[in-house]
Each structure stands twice: as C-alpha cells, then as structure tokens.
Motif scaffolding. Structure first.
Motif, mmCIF file in Angstrom:
data_model
loop_
_atom_site.group_PDB
_atom_site.id
_atom_site.type_symbol
_atom_site.label_atom_id
_atom_site.label_comp_id
_atom_site.label_asym_id
_atom_site.label_seq_id
_atom_site.Cartn_x
_atom_site.Cartn_y
_atom_site.Cartn_z
ATOM 1 N N PHE A 120 -11.892 -3.901 -9.962
ATOM 2 C CA PHE A 120 -11.150 -4.543 -11.054
ATOM 3 C C PHE A 120 -11.180 -3.638 -12.288
ATOM 4 N N THR A 121 -10.401 -2.598 -12.222
ATOM 5 C CA THR A 121 -10.302 -1.640 -13.328
ATOM 6 C C THR A 121 -9.209 -2.096 -14.288
ATOM 7 N N PRO A 122 -9.169 -1.520 -15.507
ATOM 8 C CA PRO A 122 -8.061 -1.848 -16.420
ATOM 9 C C PRO A 122 -6.695 -1.587 -15.785
ATOM 10 N N ALA A 123 -6.591 -0.535 -14.974
ATOM 11 C CA ALA A 123 -5.314 -0.243 -14.332
ATOM 12 C C ALA A 123 -4.912 -1.348 -13.362
ATOM 13 N N PHE A 124 -5.865 -1.884 -12.619
ATOM 14 C CA PHE A 124 -5.559 -2.953 -11.665
ATOM 15 C C PHE A 124 -5.133 -4.219 -12.397
ATOM 16 N N ILE A 125 -5.787 -4.509 -13.501
ATOM 17 C CA ILE A 125 -5.408 -5.691 -14.295
ATOM 18 C C ILE A 125 -3.990 -5.505 -14.852
ATOM 19 N N PRO A 140 0.821 -1.234 0.000
ATOM 20 C CA PRO A 140 0.000 0.000 0.000
ATOM 21 C C PRO A 140 0.840 1.263 0.000
ATOM 22 N N LEU A 141 1.923 1.294 -0.771
ATOM 23 C CA LEU A 141 2.858 2.410 -0.746
ATOM 24 C C LEU A 141 2.488 3.450 -1.799
ATOM 25 N N ASN A 142 3.084 4.651 -1.668
ATOM 26 C CA ASN A 142 2.661 5.737 -2.558
ATOM 27 C C ASN A 142 3.025 5.477 -4.015
ATOM 28 N N GLY A 143 4.112 4.721 -4.266
ATOM 29 C CA GLY A 143 4.461 4.399 -5.644
ATOM 30 C C GLY A 143 3.392 3.583 -6.344
ATOM 31 N N TYR A 144 2.678 2.766 -5.584
ATOM 32 C CA TYR A 144 1.579 1.985 -6.160
ATOM 33 C C TYR A 144 0.467 2.907 -6.654
ATOM 34 N N LEU A 145 0.129 3.917 -5.877
ATOM 35 C CA LEU A 145 -0.923 4.846 -6.270
ATOM 36 C C LEU A 145 -0.524 5.607 -7.542
ATOM 37 N N SER A 146 0.733 6.032 -7.622
ATOM 38 C CA SER A 146 1.200 6.739 -8.817
ATOM 39 C C SER A 146 1.130 5.843 -10.039
ATOM 40 N N LYS A 147 1.567 4.595 -9.869
ATOM 41 C CA LYS A 147 1.569 3.676 -10.999
ATOM 42 C C LYS A 147 0.156 3.402 -11.496
ATOM 43 N N GLU A 148 -0.770 3.286 -10.571
ATOM 44 C CA GLU A 148 -2.167 3.069 -10.970
ATOM 45 C C GLU A 148 -2.687 4.244 -11.794
ATOM 46 N N LEU A 149 -2.372 5.450 -11.347
ATOM 47 C CA LEU A 149 -2.809 6.626 -12.100
ATOM 48 C C LEU A 149 -2.130 6.683 -13.468
ATOM 49 N N PHE A 150 -0.872 6.273 -13.537
ATOM 50 C CA PHE A 150 -0.160 6.255 -14.810
ATOM 51 C C PHE A 150 -0.819 5.274 -15.772
ATOM 52 N N TYR A 151 -1.117 4.073 -15.292
ATOM 53 C CA TYR A 151 -1.781 3.081 -16.145
ATOM 54 C C TYR A 151 -3.163 3.582 -16.588
ATOM 55 N N GLU A 152 -3.873 4.173 -15.653
ATOM 56 C CA GLU A 152 -5.215 4.679 -15.973
ATOM 57 C C GLU A 152 -5.164 5.761 -17.053
#
Length: 868
Positions: free
Chosen positions: A516-521, A395-407
C-alpha cells in the motif's frame, strides 16, 4: 565490421532500398508490402545484434570527416537509448508494413506509399544513432518531410493537404529554432559532437554556467515540443490523422512523435538539475497532459480520440523526464524510459485496431458504433487489452508505467519541499483519471450496447484476415508479457537506456505489487474518479462543444488559421504595394538609389578635399579601347531611342556583340564566347516574339517630361558609376589569390582542371546556388507550359472543339448536308471539312463561315452559341 559502417548500414539501408521498391512492385504487385517489411526485419535484426554489447556497457561509435572546417563529422553512436528507439522503430515498422498489405487497396499508389515509409524509417534511424548535432538536424527535418508526404498521401482531399501543410509548417519551422539552439551549443562547447559533450564534465559545466543556457534550452525545446506535439504545438497532430491509419500508427503514435521525447532524453545530462529544465519540461508536460486529456473527451472520431490520447501520453513522458532537482537530476528518468517502451506497444496496437474497425464499418464516427463484441470477438479482446493498458489496469504494462509515474511525482513533490509542490501528484492523478475515462469509452461505445441503424454502416461485419489481426495480436501479447514478466525487458532494453541518460543509475525494479504505497493509493483514486467521470462523459463533452461553438476564437487552431491566412493576405498586399507600377519605374528607383549611394562618399570626399579620381587614368586607355567604348555607347543610345522594335533589337544585339569583342580584346575568350552565344540566342528569341506581334512599332506612351526625367536619371547614374570606377585607382588593389587555387588544387581536391576545381570545390556553394536558380527557373517554365496545355484542353472542352470527328450543326459552303465531318483539332481560325467519298477537303476560315451563316439568316449577335 567497423562500428561506423555497421550503424551506417542500418541507417542507410531503408534509403537505398526505396530505389528497389518499383522493381519489387513489378514482381510482387500488391504484395510489395512484404518486401518493405523484410527490409524493416533486417534492420531490426541488425539493431538487436548490438544488445549484448550494449548490456555489457560497450557503446558502439564511429565517425568520418565530413566538413572539417566547420567541425562537422558524419558520426554514429549506439548506446542503450539509441538502440531502444531503433528497436521500437524497426519492430513497429515490421508490423505496420505487414498490416498494410491488406489495409491498402491494390488500386492505391503502393510504390509511393512504401517508399515514403522506408524514407521515414531511415530518417528515424538517423535521429536515433546520430552523434553530431548537424547530422541529427538533417535527419530530424527528413522526418518532417517524409511525414508531410505521408500525411498528404491522399493528394486530392483538402483535409489531407491541410493536415500535411500544418504538420510541416509547425514541426519544420520549429526545427529551425532548434537548429539555432544547436548553434548556441557549439558556441558554448566548440563542438557538434553529442557524445563528446555528454561525456565531458567540463563541457557540461560550461553549458550550465553559460549566460546562453536558458536561451539555448528554450530554442531546443521548441523543436522537441513541436515534434512531440506538446504545449501550443499540439494542434498539428489531430489533423495529421488524415493519413492512412497504418501511417498514423507508425508515425504519430509509436515513432516520429517520440523524436522530441528522444531529444529531451538525449540532452537530459546537459540541462537537467536546473529549475529552468523542471519548469519548462515538467511544467509544459503537466499542462499538456491534462489539457489534451480533457479535449479527448469531446472527440467522436476514433482517430481523433487516439490523437489527443497520444498527446497526453507523450506529455506523461515529457513530465517524467522533466522531474529533476540539483541533488537528484534524474528523478523521473527510469519511469519515463519504461513508459517509452510500453506506450509504443499499446498505442500502436490501438491504432491498428481502429484501422480494422474503420475498415469494416466504413466509418470512424464512434456514435455510429456499438455491439461489435459478438461480431468481432478477436478484435474486441485485443481492444480490451490495449485500452486497459493505456488506462493503467493491472496486470498490463501500462499499469506498471503509471505506478512509476505516480511514484516519481510524489518523489518530486517531496524533493521540492512539499506544500504547493503536491499539486504535481494531484495533476498526475487528474491525467490518469482522464485517460481512464476515454480508454473505457473506446471499449464500451464500440463493442458493447447496440449499434444504431445507419445506411452508411454495414449491418453485418466480421473480424478481418490474419494479416491484419496478427500485428495487433503480437503487440497485445507484448503488453501482457511485459506486465506479467517485466524483468527480461528491463534488463535487455530499459536499463541500458537508463544508463545512457544516467550513468551509474540504480537498477530498475518493477513488480505488480509493492504494498500500500502512495502510488497504489493514487491508482485506487484514479479508478474511482475515472468511473465517476465516465458517468458524466456525455455532459462534459456537450459542454465542451457548446463552449467551442460560442467562443470559436478561443482556440489555438483559430490562431494558427488566422496567422496562415494573414500571411497570404499580407503577401498579396505587400506585393501590390511594391509591384503596382511598370518595370521602367522599378529600374528608375534602383538607379536613383545607386546615385544616392555613390553621392554620399563622393560628397564627403569633395567636402574634405580628397581626390575623387586619378587624372592619369584616362590617358592609359588605348585608342582601340576608346573606339569600342564609343561603339558601345552609340549602340546603347540607339536601343533606347529608335522608334521601331526590330531596329531596337538589332541595336541591343550590336551592343552585346561589341561587349563580346571587348572581352576578346581583354584576353577573356571564355567570356567572349559566352556573350556571343547569349546575344545570338536572345536576339533570335526577341525577333521570334516580335514577328508574332500585330504591330512592329514600339509603344512609347511617356510624355516629354517623363522622358527628360528618365534621361536625367540615366545620365546621373552613368556619371556616378564613371566617377566610382575612376576612383578605383586611388586605392591599392587586393592581392590576387588565384595562385592559391593553382597551388592547393591538386592537394585539396585531387583535380587537375583548375576551372572545374574552382567551380565545383572552392566555389561549391556558389555553384549550388546557381544550379538552384536554374532548377527553379526550369520548374517555373515547365509549370507555365503545363498550365497552358491544361488551359487549352479546358477551353477546347468548353467550346466543343476537342480532338475527334463530329458532324457540324450548321451548313458549310460547298459541302453536302449529312456527309460533313470536321477532322482534327478545330480552332476559331479554320475548319477542315471532308465531303462525300472523294476525299476532297475544303478549308473555310471563320469569316467565310460567319458570312455564309449571316446570308442564311442566322443571328450572330449572341456569340458562339448563336453561331452554332
């Protein structure tokens, strides 16, 4: 306080306090880093005090006139984006300066180190808060200069010198292209004011509709890409890792390399929404992200791994800022701004931890590491947090950034119409896979397994003191806090920055779980492929190394080195072509060129029947002037034909004195005095030099034909200049503008000494140029004198004639054996010998010594060694 002075205080405080560092060092000694950290803390508190106003939408701005004729003001502007970068710079600065107290040895040049860091910090504040393009450029180049000094901190190592020079050539040189881009913006908008451009819809439209749009964008992006190590300019950053690790953590991970990203974000409203912006920014970002991540796999130096990971992570930011369409110009802006904050935390933490590991193990080679989990448990925990954040693990901040990047990558593909556009999210996932692999490489190779035996690596290590552990620990806490509770950080820091780029943007909502969004997949795919890639890590790295060895020329570094080497060779070759003769030949060529340039208009006038000089002019010359002219001609003729040096010098000096007399006659006493002083000094200098020569005869090796040729060129040049001056009376003279200086001097400058006003104010740039020439000449003379001293010392050391007393190894006439001592500096011309207790001194020249040695049967045929 007035906003201008408040922001100016923040920007200028680090510069001013550099002057206090030497005094602080005298008081605090090796703990002077705490003084520098306190300065950074003051700047941080001042910037943080602006957050409430910025959150409420009240930006701070102020300006004073600087060069009104060029529309250049000293202007500062604080909005959400500027405050975010300022907080990152100051907060990371506090940690780095505190960390340096234990990292650096007390034997280091600490004053220079902290002064350079403070200059850099002030320069970054200037970049963040500048509201004028010219002012921004000045601070921009100051970051390059201070970075150059910090990378080259270890002055005696070739790697540091190479890395510093490389960084300065690439970032500083690219900054000149950016400056030309700023000139193009001024040509389009008529102003250098940044906020004025960004808040004026008419100016924004003028920029996008201008035929110079693409050229201006490319020129500015060259500077931004070079500073943030993007595209082909990335090659300077790995070599910059020769700087001390705290410097790398401060400059080359968290702050300076973000200057290019900051500029892209700042000018986003001006250029986004166009295909040019998307192709150049997002396209180069995606390529750099994948390329740097791939090159990171073969690195074995810890800082090299982090260098390439930094390039890749900065490419994430560039790519997200580049996601744009005409309908949605800011698709990736929220994700980019959030990652700007997160990247500063985990990358600075990683660099500081690598500094700890290298400090304890005395090596940065990852192949010599392993098994540190039990010996350095705190460092291990912190490394897991930072590396996992970079890899995008929840649950680190890099995970949140990466999710937004994928989205945002999926959103961009959909906005472009799908199809081949889905290559964008594919490349995004590939970048994430590479990041996952080299992030876990740091954890596994350093802390797990077993360390191989190496004599250069200590067998037992431990966690360092709290001074070195506290800064990365604070950053690790922030990594976890932003990951678990992102809303406060988004509300106070991220959202105001987003609003500065996209006014009226929707509020950013971030959470660990969105379903289960495209970013999570895409994240699940990243973890799976990342694990598979890590299993083939060594094989891929080996293939990269073999390819590099087999094809060394397929490398941007090879191209850079070739260009630099060829520049040296070209300069040497060109110099030999131009300077292969005597100065007399150069003078002859220049005089012949003058004749040619005068002959063209003169011949044209003769062919067209136009007058070439005024017949009445010659009769206006007074008899006294004619006498002076004749004396000047005779003196010049004597200086050119006299066979001895001393008469030649005296004739040349007489020529100068006659010219001074002419100045006095023409009512120019200041010029006459200057001429007298210069002639007197130059005559004395010439005579002193001549007195040192063995022969006082002038050497004239030219043949009679050469002398005739030179005389012909001189006479033709003199005739050409005479005709040119005689023809000056045919045209009306320019109207004198001296009255302008006298009329406007007090009004414009406040000065009453008209000479000083003209020299300092009205002709200020000319005076600066003259001072620069004198400074360069003085430095050259100083270096020549210093080199002669060093050469003399080196020669003395080689021949054993350095200062000091020594017993000669050969008998000296008139001196008792065993009691001889040569005193002082011994040259090849004389030897001073003290004999016995009576203090009697005998001075023997070299010829006498050699004659005595020869009489004693010594062999002098093999030089000094035989003489001994």
């Amino acid at each position: 306080m007035d906003p201008f002075y408040f922001i100016a205080l923040i920007v200028l405080l680090p510069f001013v306090m550099t002057l206090a560092v030497p005094l602080a060092y005298k008081i605090m000694k090796e703990k002077v880093g705490w003084f520098a950290a306190a300065i950074a803390a003051v700047c941080f508190l001042l910037i943080a005090s602006m957050i409430p106003s910025i959150v409420d939408g009240h930006n701070l701005a102020g300006a004073v006139s600087w060069i009104p004729g060029l529309s250049v003001n000293l202007a500062f502007y604080a909005d959400g984006l500027a405050v975010l970068l300022g907080l990152i710079v100051s907060f990371i600065g506090i940690l780095i300066l505190s960390y340096s107290n234990k990292y650096l040895s007390k034997d280091e040049d600490l004053v220079r180190y902290y002064q350079y860091l403070l200059v850099f910090m002030g320069s970054m504040f200037g970049v963040a808060f500048s509201d004028n393009l010219i002012q921004l450029f000045i601070f921009w180049e100051l970051t390059s200069i201070s970075s150059f000094m910090l990378i080259g901190y270890y002055r005696k190592t070739k790697e540091s010198i190479y890395g510093a020079t490389k960084a300065l050539l690439i970032t500083g040189g690219a900054g000149l292209f950016m400056f030309i881009g700023f000139m193009c913006l001024f040509a389009i908008t008529g102003t250098y004011g940044i906020s004025e451009m960004l808040t004026n819809p008419e100016m924004l439209s003028a920029v996008k509709d201008s035929p110079l749009f693409t050229v201006t964008l490319i020129l500015i992006l060259i500077g931004a890409f070079a500073k943030s190590a993007q595209g082909p300019f990335f090659i300077w950053l790995p070599n910059a890792m020769e700087a001390p690790t705290p410097v790398s953590a401060f400059l080359h991970s968290a702050t300076m390399v973000k200057a290019g990203v900051f500029l892209v974000a700042r000018l986003h409203p001006m250029f986004s929404g166009t295909m040019d912006w998307f192709v150049l920014v997002a396209g180069i970002g995606l390529i750099t992200m994948v390329g740097a991540g791939f090159l990171a796999l073969k690195q074995t130096d810890l800082k090299a791994i982090l260098a390439f990971s930094t390039i890749s992570q900065l490419a994430y930011l560039m790519t997200m800022f580049g996601f744009t369409t005409y309908a949605e110009p800011g698709i990736g802006v929220p994700a980019a701004v959030f990652h700007l904050l997160n990247h500063a935390t985990f990358k600075a933490c990683l660099f500081l931890l690598v500094g700890i590991i290298a400090h304890e193990l005395h090596t940065r080679d990852i192949r010599k590491m392993g098994g540190l989990r039990k010996e350095m448990p705190i460092t291990f925990i912190l490394m897991v947090i930072a590396a996992a954040s970079m890899a995008g693990i929840p649950p680190l901040n890099g995970y949140l950034s990466k999710e937004l990047f994928y989205e945002s990558s999926v959103h961009m593909a959909e906005a472009l119409g799908g199809g081949i556009a889905y290559l964008i999210p594919v490349l995004a996932v590939l970048g994430g896979v590479l990041t996952f692999a080299y992030s876990f490489r740091l954890i596994i190779k350093i802390f797990l397994g077993k360390r191989t035996e190496d004599p250069d690596v200590p067998k037992h290590v431990h966690d360092p003191s709290w001074v070195m552990l506290a800064p990365p620990a604070i950053l690790a806490v922030l990594i976890v806090a932003i990951g678990l509770v992102p809303t406060p950080f988004i509300d106070a820091l991220v959202q105001p920055a987003i609003n500065a780029i996209l006014p009226g943007a929707e509020h950013l909502h971030v959470a660990l779980w969105h379903g289960f969004t495209p970013a999570f997949i895409m994240t699940l795919i990243t973890f799976a492929l990342g694990a598979l890639l890590y299993m083939q890590y060594d094989r891929i790295a080996g293939w990269e190394n073999r390819f590099s060895e087999k094809h060394p020329k397929i490398s941007l570094n090879y191209i850079y080195n070739t260009m630099v080497d060829n520049a040296y060779k070209f300069g040497a070759t060109f110099g030999k072509m131009l300077q292969k003769g005597s100065p007399r030949r150069y003078v002859g060529i220049m005089l012949a060129f003058i004749i040619f340039m005068v002959a063209i208009p003169l011949g044209f006038a003769l062919l067209t029947g136009q007058p070439i000089f005024s017949k009445e002019l010659i009769f206006k010359i007074a008899a006294s002037e004619m006498i002076l002219f004749v004396l000047i001609v005779l003196a010049a003729w004597g200086a050119s034909v006299l066979p001895r040096y001393v008469p030649m010098i005296l004739a040349s000096s007489a020529l100068g004195f006659f010219v001074a007399l002419l100045y006095a006659y023409l009512k120019a006493p200041d010029l006459a005095m200057t001429q007298l002083c210069v002639e007197t000094l130059s005559t004395i200098m010439f005579l002193l030099v001549i007195m040192k020569l063995r022969t006082k005869e002038a050497v004239r090796p030219e043949t009679g034909k050469v002398r005739i040729r030179n005389a012909f060129i001189a006479l033709c040049c003199a005739a050409a200049l005479f005709m040119l001056l005689m023809g000056a009376d045919l045209f009306p003279a320019f109207e004198s503008f001296s009255h302008y200086f006298m009329d406007k001097g007090i009004e414009l400058t406040g000065g009453r000494n008209i000479v000083n006003v003209i020299v300092v104010d009205f002709r200020g740039y000319d005076t600066i140029g003259e001072i620069s020439v004198l400074t360069i000449a003085a430095l050259t003379i100083y270096n020549l004198i210093s080199s002669r001293k060093k050469k003399g010392k080196a020669a003395a050391a080689e021949t054993g004639t350095a200062r000091g007393n020594f017993v000669p190894s050969c008998p000296i006439p008139g001196a008792p054996v065993g009691g001889n001592q040569v005193l002082g500096h011994v040259s090849c011309e004389e030897v001073t010998v003290e004999t016995g207790d009576d203090g009697h001194k005998i001075v023997v020249d070299e010829k006498s010594v050699n004659r005595h040695l020869k009489d004693e049967g010594a062999d002098l045929s093999n030089g000094p060694e035989a003489k001994k």
